[in-house]
Write an enzyme that holds these catalytic residues in place. Structure first.
Site, PDB file in Angstrom:
ATOM      1  N   TYR A  55       0.839  -1.197   0.000  1.00 55.80           N
ATOM      2  CA  TYR A  55       0.000   0.000   0.000  1.00 55.80           C
ATOM      3  C   TYR A  55       0.877   1.251   0.000  1.00 55.80           C
ATOM      4  CZ  TYR A  55      -3.909  -3.063   1.393  1.00 55.80           C
ATOM      5  OH  TYR A  55      -4.864  -4.055   1.451  1.00 55.80           O
ATOM      6  N   PRO A 207     -16.705  -3.674   1.950  1.00 59.11           N
ATOM      7  CA  PRO A 207     -18.125  -3.874   2.259  1.00 59.11           C
ATOM      8  C   PRO A 207     -19.045  -2.908   1.518  1.00 59.11           C
ATOM      9  CG  PRO A 207     -17.044  -2.715   4.059  1.00 59.11           C
ATOM     10  CD  PRO A 207     -15.960  -3.159   3.115  1.00 59.11           C
ATOM     11  N   LEU A 208     -18.496  -1.771   1.064  1.00 62.39           N
ATOM     12  CA  LEU A 208     -19.306  -0.798   0.334  1.00 62.39           C
ATOM     13  C   LEU A 208     -19.184  -0.980  -1.181  1.00 62.39           C
ATOM     14  CD1 LEU A 208     -18.722   2.451   2.424  1.00 62.39           C
ATOM     15  CD2 LEU A 208     -20.336   0.575   2.797  1.00 62.39           C
ATOM     16  N   ALA A 209     -18.581  -2.106  -1.598  1.00 66.05           N
ATOM     17  CA  ALA A 209     -18.492  -2.440  -3.031  1.00 66.05           C
ATOM     18  C   ALA A 209     -17.895  -1.295  -3.836  1.00 66.05           C
ATOM     19  CB  ALA A 209     -19.862  -2.826  -3.575  1.00 66.05           C
ATOM     20  N   GLY A 211     -17.753   1.752  -3.263  1.00 69.50           N
ATOM     21  CA  GLY A 211     -18.513   2.995  -3.248  1.00 69.50           C
ATOM     22  C   GLY A 211     -19.930   2.875  -3.770  1.00 69.50           C
ATOM     23  N   LEU A 213     -22.231   1.165  -2.559  1.00 76.14           N
ATOM     24  CA  LEU A 213     -23.143   1.106  -1.422  1.00 76.14           C
ATOM     25  C   LEU A 213     -22.865   2.224  -0.423  1.00 76.14           C
ATOM     26  CD1 LEU A 213     -23.079  -2.765  -0.945  1.00 76.14           C
ATOM     27  CD2 LEU A 213     -24.746  -1.398  -2.217  1.00 76.14           C
ATOM     28  N   GLY A 215     -24.211   5.175  -0.480  1.00 76.58           N
ATOM     29  CA  GLY A 215     -25.375   6.026  -0.285  1.00 76.58           C
ATOM     30  C   GLY A 215     -25.368   7.275  -1.144  1.00 76.58           C
TER      31      GLY A 215
END
Length: 338
Positions: A55, A207-209, A211, A213, A215
């Site tokens: 990273y 977990p938010l795929a 971006g 997910l 919102g």
């Protein structure tokens, strides 16, 4: 903050973990902001901090080292090795030669004497896993590493590594780090059941795929969309299907009175194979929202509705996954009779 045992390692971790991949980039959070964000997460009950040597060419590890120096005993520190760290082909993979240099480099950047969880970032098909496990076991005996894990290993390689550990008397992988979200459910088919069979814990990422997910009204407007254009290209049918699913999930989240981000995190944390879900905030505001999801749980009816929107065991767009290149498929000569 809920807590789980990291597989059968005996190490207790928060079920939300802090992923530091977004630190160290030019134009990204300053060292001061990054350190403050990590401290905010620790204060909220997060104890698992995850990074990797690759990273930002080691800068993420350096920043994490700055943040945890005064709070080392509070932290379950995880990092990874195996992806290329230079042009030299020997500066990558799972060979004993590289691994023993890579761990010293990570320890120096992290400014610590030991790593709690040392993970193999990708499979290395050129190196016998027995050699990798033997070298990792040496590091455990030397006190430089406490436990070992894998990342993005398919089920068959998880089995091979467990068998090699038993046969060779080596330390075994106690964790696996797969991509997992409402939009990326492939681990449910083989990876999670295999991990559970061997008592491993999942530390999931994205977990938010990327971006989708998050919102946002327009997920393609986020920074991740600029880095992974294929994941957001609406000329692709799979990504059009994501847009349809987002609308349905937004309606579901609104009905529950929670943000989309909280629904996405609660879904991941609900799976019994998952020990911790990694979040990767770039800003303090994003971190604050994600930490607020710590106490959010969803019931069976909500999980059933999610199953109706995205079929269990499937990825809406398989191109989302950073699957390891499998020589048997990538090398044409390996699949054609001479």
């Amino acid at each position: 903050m809920q807590q789980h045992t990291l597989g059968r390692s005996g190490i207790i971790v928060s079920d939300i973990a802090f992923g530091a991949m977004n630190f160290g980039f030019p134009g990204g959070p300053s060292d001061e902001v990054a350190v403050r964000m990590i401290h905010q997460a620790l204060d909220a009950g997060v104890n698992l901090i995850d990074t990797a040597d690759v990273y930002t060419a080691g800068e993420s590890e350096r920043v994490v080292g700055l943040a945890i120096k005064s709070r080392r005993d509070e932290v379950v520190l995880a990092t990874k090795f195996g992806l290329p760290m230079g042009e030299d082909p020997n500066q990558a993979g799972g060979s004993s030669r590289w691994l023993k240099r890579a761990v010293e480099d990570s320890l120096r950047r992290l400014d610590t004497d030991y790593i709690d969880l040392y993970q193999m970032h990708r499979p290395d098909y050129r190196t016998d896993v027995d050699e990798t496990l033997a070298a990792l076991s040496d590091l455990v005996r030397e006190g430089k590493v406490r436990a070992i894990g894998s990342s993005t290993f398919p089920a068959e390689l998880i089995v091979s590594a467990q068998w090699a550990a038993e046969k060779g008397g080596h330390r075994r992988f106690v964790t696996e780090q797969p991509r997992y979200s409402i939009f990326n459910r492939r681990p449910e088919t083989h990876v999670f059941p295999t991990m559970q069979q061997f008592g491993m814990g999942a530390i999931t990422y994205a977990p938010l795929a990327s971006g989708w997910l998050s919102g946002r009204d327009d997920p393609s407007s986020g920074q991740r969309a600029q880095m992974e254009t294929h994941v957001f290209d609406l000329d692709r049918a799979a990504n059009q299907a994501k847009s349809t699913a987002v609308a349905q999930l937004r309606e579901l989240a609104d009905g529950l009175g929670i943000p989309m981000t909280h629904l996405a995190l609660a879904f991941v944390r609900a799976h019994p194979a998952v020990s911790a879900a990694l979040i990767g905030p770039r800003t303090p505001e994003q971190l604050e929202d994600l930490l607020a999801a710590a106490d959010v749980t969803i019931d069976d009816a909500t999980l059933d509705r999610i199953d109706e929107i995205v079929e269990p065991g499937t990825d809406i767009n398989p191109a989302d996954n950073y699957d390891a290149v499998i020589p048997a498929i990538a090398d044409k000569q390996a699949r054609r009779r001479p």
